[in-house]
Design an enzyme around this catalytic site. Sequence first.
Site, PDB file in Angstrom:
ATOM      1  N   LYS A  21      10.072  -8.405   5.477  1.00 31.53           N
ATOM      2  CA  LYS A  21      11.075  -9.043   6.349  1.00 31.53           C
ATOM      3  C   LYS A  21      11.750 -10.145   5.567  1.00 31.53           C
ATOM      4  CE  LYS A  21      12.264  -8.523  10.721  1.00 31.53           C
ATOM      5  NZ  LYS A  21      12.063  -7.289  11.503  1.00 31.53           N
ATOM      6  N   LYS A  54       3.616  -1.439  12.130  1.00 32.47           N
ATOM      7  CA  LYS A  54       4.594  -0.630  12.856  1.00 32.47           C
ATOM      8  C   LYS A  54       4.863   0.669  12.092  1.00 32.47           C
ATOM      9  CE  LYS A  54       7.992  -2.974  14.419  1.00 32.47           C
ATOM     10  NZ  LYS A  54       9.215  -3.771  14.503  1.00 32.47           N
ATOM     11  N   HIS A  87       0.837  -1.209   0.000  1.00 28.03           N
ATOM     12  CA  HIS A  87       0.000   0.000   0.000  1.00 28.03           C
ATOM     13  C   HIS A  87       0.868   1.253   0.000  1.00 28.03           C
ATOM     14  CE1 HIS A  87       0.987   0.099   4.268  1.00 28.03           C
ATOM     15  NE2 HIS A  87       0.457   1.295   4.338  1.00 28.03           N
ATOM     16  N   ARG A  88       2.087   1.114   0.470  1.00 28.09           N
ATOM     17  CA  ARG A  88       3.100   2.162   0.356  1.00 28.09           C
ATOM     18  C   ARG A  88       4.381   1.470  -0.101  1.00 28.09           C
ATOM     19  NH1 ARG A  88      -0.047   5.832   0.981  1.00 28.09           N
ATOM     20  NH2 ARG A  88      -0.549   6.989   2.869  1.00 28.09           N
ATOM     21  N   SER A 128      15.839   4.312  10.267  1.00 28.77           N
ATOM     22  CA  SER A 128      16.106   3.779   8.930  1.00 28.77           C
ATOM     23  C   SER A 128      15.443   4.662   7.862  1.00 28.77           C
ATOM     24  CB  SER A 128      15.549   2.361   8.794  1.00 28.77           C
ATOM     25  OG  SER A 128      16.475   1.417   9.275  1.00 28.77           O
ATOM     26  N   LYS A 182       9.656  -2.257   3.694  1.00 30.81           N
ATOM     27  CA  LYS A 182      10.826  -2.112   4.563  1.00 30.81           C
ATOM     28  C   LYS A 182      10.785  -3.126   5.686  1.00 30.81           C
ATOM     29  CE  LYS A 182      14.177   0.870   5.910  1.00 30.81           C
ATOM     30  NZ  LYS A 182      15.019  -0.341   5.946  1.00 30.81           N
ATOM     31  N   LYS A 242      18.180  10.479   3.761  1.00 31.31           N
ATOM     32  CA  LYS A 242      19.535  11.045   3.631  1.00 31.31           C
ATOM     33  C   LYS A 242      20.194  10.537   2.344  1.00 31.31           C
ATOM     34  CE  LYS A 242      24.075  10.985   5.876  1.00 31.31           C
ATOM     35  NZ  LYS A 242      24.888  10.470   6.990  1.00 31.31           N
TER      36      LYS A 242
END
Length: 469
Positions: A105, A93, A64-65, A360, A69, A366
Amino acid sequence: MHAGPTMLDVFERNFDTAARYVEAAAGVIANIKACNAVYEMAFPVDIRGEVVTLRGYRAEHSHHRTPTKGGIRFAPDVDLDEVKALAALMTFKCAMVNVPFGGAKGGIAINPRDYTVEELERITRRYTVELTRKGFIGPAVDVPAPDMGTGSREMAWIADTYAMMNPGELNALACVTGKPLAQGGIRGRDAATGRGVQFALREALRYVEIQRQTGLSSKTAGLRVVVQGFGNVGGHFARLAEADGMRIVGIGEWDCTVANPAGLDVQALLAWRRERGSIKDFPGGVTRDRDAFLDLDCDVLVPAALQNQLDEATAARVKARLVVEGANGPTTFTGDAVFQERGVVVVPDIYANAGGVTVSYFEWIKNLSHMRFGRMARRVGIRTQLRMVQGVEQLTGQVFPPDVVEDMRSGAGEEELVDSGLEDTMVQGMEEIMAVRREHPDMPDLRTAAFVCGLQKVALAYGERGVWP
Ligand code: NAD
């Protein structure tokens, strides 16, 4: 210690409990619950002259995004169900703490202690090749991070392998986070999860409901804390908590517990473990059996080792009034039921250990901006503050204390900015959980409230996006 439901069973149960509080079509809820994509691989690695077949996994729970990650763990019994459950936890989360990623994961079923550094490098690089070939890694696709048994060294190998396979990719370093500083890492990532756990503990105790239920006050100094797991999460947490005035009265590790009711010297214990590979026989405490940490007198327990540690039997032994989950999935639903019955407050993993993914996220930003945080604004900030000091001094005829002015002269560097962003995230996260909890007085626990926070946001994102094509 545990032979009951799997992590995936636990996740599904917790999800179903939370879904009852969320207004969304049943089809949307079912789709949000399902894991979107998995890749299970078997790859050969040359280990001491033998070809050994290793099993690796990557699960992307929700697109969905994007990117998705989540960490990569090296652990002997990691399997597809486990990474699917952990990926699902990552989805909620990230949503919970407003980090714009879907959950993922991965893992390799190995015990890293069984391999040399060179072998681990070959294994990690080969796994990265597999992920790259199948499109399960990339700055815009899926961005791994450290988890059990992995750290910045492994992340550096992953970044390097991905960059080699994608020449000319400007944002290649953003394919993974938790990297060493010299390879695009960010200051504060190593300690971020432990630091986040520390904020979670502090924030939870700011609420009168939690103070009343635990009998603890908002003062964290002097709290007696037991930590299970002395690795990245538990080690950093214990160090920071001790510096904050808490007393670390016990550490549980894979081979033993070390306890000292007067408080362990955490730095000395870290040094002891670094030298000997184990906390066993540490002279500043008493060495007991592995599960002895469960019976220690304490105010707070921080499970920061692995999943399924607190079930019906073990939760009943815990003396703490507050459990702050540094690990993912340390409490099973029977464990949760015992804690509810006994009035023990559990600050759930999807909030309490979200510091890692939060920082993260900062690292990924960054890497995409190709610039260290604070580089553009630091001098302007310092000048503005000093100018204000001058103005106040002129107006009042008084002189500012020199140490305060000295503090201002250093301005906010990357580390301070990262810490500030992390603290803000954890403060807001707890506010959101408590707001949901207050809206639903019948809610069984903070875990359900945290899941509802995350689930509502994911459902909203589905609503905005629709189903396409
Ligand atoms: P790690 O490998 O650095 O540390 C784990 C520690 O637990 C090690 O010291 C290990 O010896 C110990 N341990 C292993 N088996 C044990 C057992 N049976 N009993 C007691 N101790 C045992 O891993 P980590 O990165 O600190 O992760 C720990 C937990 O935190 C995992 O559940 C992980 O998913 C979760 N987590 C990690 C991060 C992160 O940024 N590293 C972020 C969020 C959540």
